[in-house]
Design a protein around this motif. Sequence first.
Motif, PDB file in Angstrom:
ATOM      1  N   GLU A  54      50.240 -48.143 -76.734  1.00 37.61           N
ATOM      2  CA  GLU A  54      50.770 -48.717 -77.973  1.00 37.61           C
ATOM      3  C   GLU A  54      49.626 -49.082 -78.919  1.00 37.61           C
ATOM      4  OE1 GLU A  54      53.212 -49.874 -80.900  1.00 37.61           O
ATOM      5  OE2 GLU A  54      53.895 -48.968 -79.029  1.00 37.61           O
ATOM      6  N   ASN A  55      48.580 -49.665 -78.371  1.00 33.60           N
ATOM      7  CA  ASN A  55      47.419 -50.040 -79.170  1.00 33.60           C
ATOM      8  C   ASN A  55      46.720 -48.802 -79.736  1.00 33.60           C
ATOM      9  OD1 ASN A  55      45.611 -52.063 -80.229  1.00 33.60           O
ATOM     10  ND2 ASN A  55      44.122 -51.323 -78.732  1.00 33.60           N
ATOM     11  N   ALA A  82      50.981 -50.812 -72.854  1.00 34.82           N
ATOM     12  CA  ALA A  82      50.389 -51.616 -73.932  1.00 34.82           C
ATOM     13  C   ALA A  82      49.135 -50.941 -74.495  1.00 34.82           C
ATOM     14  CB  ALA A  82      50.059 -53.013 -73.421  1.00 34.82           C
TER      15      ALA A  82
END
Length: 63
Positions: A17-18, A14
């Motif tokens: 992804e950010n 995550a």
Amino acid sequence: MTDRYLDYLSCEHARLENEIRLESKRPKPDEVLIARLKKLKLALKDQMRSWASDHASSDRLTA
């Protein structure tokens, strides 16, 4: 690998992804950095998939 390790991998996935999203929004995104981050993200996804597969196999053996 433990469930805790899988949680770590998910959080790291995550986070990457950010980072990719933020870099992509810049006026002049660093395409090399984005490609590197995507490769790392894919490697994490492969590790998570491998863990899930191994975990499912061990569950079948103990059932």
